[in-house]
Design an enzyme around this catalytic site. Structure first.
Site, PDB file in Angstrom:
ATOM      1  N   HIS A   3       0.784  -1.271  -0.085  1.00  0.00           N
ATOM      2  CA  HIS A   3       0.044  -0.095   0.048  1.00  0.00           C
ATOM      3  C   HIS A   3       0.861   1.134   0.024  1.00  0.00           C
ATOM      4  O   HIS A   3       0.521   2.373  -0.737  1.00  0.00           O
ATOM      5  CB  HIS A   3      -0.787   0.136   1.304  1.00  0.00           C
ATOM      6  CG  HIS A   3      -2.049  -0.875   1.372  1.00  0.00           C
ATOM      7  ND1 HIS A   3      -2.067  -1.766   2.353  1.00  0.00           N
ATOM      8  CD2 HIS A   3      -2.905  -1.271   0.703  1.00  0.00           C
ATOM      9  CE1 HIS A   3      -3.026  -2.672   2.402  1.00  0.00           C
ATOM     10  NE2 HIS A   3      -3.880  -2.076   1.177  1.00  0.00           N
ATOM     11  N   LYS A  31     -16.759  -6.975   6.442  1.00  0.00           N
ATOM     12  CA  LYS A  31     -15.354  -7.220   5.918  1.00  0.00           C
ATOM     13  C   LYS A  31     -14.641  -8.314   7.248  1.00  0.00           C
ATOM     14  O   LYS A  31     -13.600  -8.883   7.077  1.00  0.00           O
ATOM     15  CB  LYS A  31     -14.559  -6.711   5.258  1.00  0.00           C
ATOM     16  CG  LYS A  31     -14.852  -6.290   3.908  1.00  0.00           C
ATOM     17  CD  LYS A  31     -13.558  -6.255   3.150  1.00  0.00           C
ATOM     18  CE  LYS A  31     -14.241  -6.100   1.407  1.00  0.00           C
ATOM     19  NZ  LYS A  31     -12.916  -5.485   0.795  1.00  0.00           N
ATOM     20  N   ARG A  75      -2.092  -5.499  -9.056  1.00  0.00           N
ATOM     21  CA  ARG A  75      -0.962  -6.483  -8.660  1.00  0.00           C
ATOM     22  C   ARG A  75      -1.021  -7.643  -9.907  1.00  0.00           C
ATOM     23  O   ARG A  75      -0.071  -7.988 -10.667  1.00  0.00           O
ATOM     24  CB  ARG A  75      -0.882  -7.111  -7.284  1.00  0.00           C
ATOM     25  CG  ARG A  75      -0.692  -6.390  -6.253  1.00  0.00           C
ATOM     26  CD  ARG A  75      -1.200  -6.815  -5.079  1.00  0.00           C
ATOM     27  NE  ARG A  75      -2.632  -6.681  -4.943  1.00  0.00           N
ATOM     28  CZ  ARG A  75      -3.406  -6.712  -4.191  1.00  0.00           C
ATOM     29  NH1 ARG A  75      -2.891  -7.191  -3.086  1.00  0.00           N
ATOM     30  NH2 ARG A  75      -4.839  -6.576  -3.995  1.00  0.00           N
ATOM     31  N   SER A 101      -3.162  -7.927   2.555  1.00  0.00           N
ATOM     32  CA  SER A 101      -3.136  -7.645   3.965  1.00  0.00           C
ATOM     33  C   SER A 101      -3.811  -9.203   4.364  1.00  0.00           C
ATOM     34  O   SER A 101      -3.351  -9.601   5.405  1.00  0.00           O
ATOM     35  CB  SER A 101      -4.338  -7.047   4.598  1.00  0.00           C
ATOM     36  OG  SER A 101      -3.977  -5.490   4.061  1.00  0.00           O
TER      37      SER A 101
HETATM   38  P1  ADP Z   1      -9.911  -3.206  -0.566  1.00  0.00           P
HETATM   39  O1  ADP Z   1     -10.627  -4.124   0.456  1.00  0.00           O
HETATM   40  O2  ADP Z   1     -10.588  -2.139  -1.056  1.00  0.00           O
HETATM   41  O3  ADP Z   1      -9.410  -4.132  -1.689  1.00  0.00           O
HETATM   42  P2  ADP Z   1      -7.240  -3.269   0.466  1.00  0.00           P
HETATM   43  O4  ADP Z   1      -6.714  -2.479   1.679  1.00  0.00           O
HETATM   44  O5  ADP Z   1      -6.994  -4.749   0.271  1.00  0.00           O
HETATM   45  O6  ADP Z   1      -8.768  -2.920   0.541  1.00  0.00           O
HETATM   46  O7  ADP Z   1      -6.601  -2.732  -0.910  1.00  0.00           O
HETATM   47  C1  ADP Z   1      -6.654  -1.331  -0.946  1.00  0.00           C
HETATM   48  C2  ADP Z   1      -6.070  -0.945  -2.350  1.00  0.00           C
HETATM   49  O8  ADP Z   1      -4.468  -1.343  -2.200  1.00  0.00           O
HETATM   50  C3  ADP Z   1      -6.237  -2.006  -3.636  1.00  0.00           C
HETATM   51  O9  ADP Z   1      -6.441  -1.167  -4.833  1.00  0.00           O
HETATM   52  C4  ADP Z   1      -5.366  -3.093  -3.514  1.00  0.00           C
HETATM   53  O10 ADP Z   1      -5.386  -3.386  -5.158  1.00  0.00           O
HETATM   54  C5  ADP Z   1      -4.214  -2.271  -3.175  1.00  0.00           C
HETATM   55  N1  ADP Z   1      -3.215  -3.004  -2.751  1.00  0.00           N
HETATM   56  C6  ADP Z   1      -3.185  -3.766  -1.475  1.00  0.00           C
HETATM   57  N2  ADP Z   1      -2.122  -4.452  -1.338  1.00  0.00           N
HETATM   58  C7  ADP Z   1      -1.212  -4.140  -2.419  1.00  0.00           C
HETATM   59  C8  ADP Z   1       0.246  -4.212  -2.766  1.00  0.00           C
HETATM   60  N3  ADP Z   1       0.889  -5.244  -2.306  1.00  0.00           N
HETATM   61  N4  ADP Z   1       0.571  -3.498  -3.718  1.00  0.00           N
HETATM   62  C9  ADP Z   1      -0.272  -2.747  -4.604  1.00  0.00           C
HETATM   63  N5  ADP Z   1      -1.356  -2.555  -4.261  1.00  0.00           N
HETATM   64  C10 ADP Z   1      -2.116  -3.149  -3.161  1.00  0.00           C
END
Ligand code: ADP
Length: 162
Positions: free
Chosen positions: A20, A44, A93, A131
């Site tokens: 992130h 969630k 990703r 995550s």
């Molecule tokens: P959501 O439930 O909205 O998917 P997340 O916290 O899982 O929430 O992800 C938020 C954003 O961050 C999404 O666009 C996700 O693709 C991106 N994201 C999560 N992990 C990574 C990572 N390792 N590298 C790049 N982007 C990421």
């Protein structure tokens, strides 16, 4: 005076990871302000509550001077409009992310054509990171220190051991 160009970064951030942060670092350089928007979505079943997730983001972004952290339960595009943001940043990703992200971006486009969704790919080190995987590894006592800032690691270990 020219208007501030703002971008929002919506997500669950349960917890924030270096993946992130990689995206936030880059996106914050392209805009005047980046707002992390933590989804208040109890469906969630997050490990951390909203305030804990927000605090982890705050503590992980002290090196970025133009970011702030909010939470919301409203639609992302409505939040963007209320905060006069021009764009939404999302990370991409794998091809497997694409289908869901494309659908969401298209729905958001239908609802608010004036808001642009921007996608960024992280450093390949973080391509397999999310995550959920992080929490699974940490639960089984694997070493995740390479993937999260120190404060997040402390919070994760203390939550999983409580
Ligand atoms: P959501 O439930 O909205 O998917 P997340 O916290 O899982 O929430 O992800 C938020 C954003 O961050 C999404 O666009 C996700 O693709 C991106 N994201 C999560 N992990 C990574 C990572 N390792 N590298 C790049 N982007 C990421």
């Amino acid at each position: 005076m020219e208007k501030m160009k703002k971008i929002i970064y919506p997500g669950t951030f349960d917890p924030i990871t270096n993946g992130h942060l990689d995206i936030a670092d880059k996106a914050s350089k392209l805009f005047d302000e980046l707002i992390f928007v933590v989804a208040n979505n109890p469906d969630k079943n997050p490990l951390f509550n909203v305030e804990e997730r927000m605090e982890m983001i705050r503590r992980s972004t002290t090196h970025l001077s133009n970011t702030c952290v909010e939470s919301t339960s409203i639609l992302t595009v409505d939040f963007a409009k209320e905060n006069t943001a021009l764009a939404i940043i999302r990370g991409l990703r794998h091809v497997s992310d694409f289908e869901y992200e494309f659908q969401m971006a298209m729905m958001n486009y239908q609802m608010a054509p004036e808001i642009t969704t921007i996608f960024m790919m992280p450093n390949e080190k973080y391509v397999h990171l999310n995550s959920s995987v992080l929490k699974d590894i940490a639960k089984l006592k694997g070493d995740v220190s390479e993937y999260v800032p120190e404060y997040v690691l402390e919070q994760l270990l203390s939550k999983l051991n409580s």
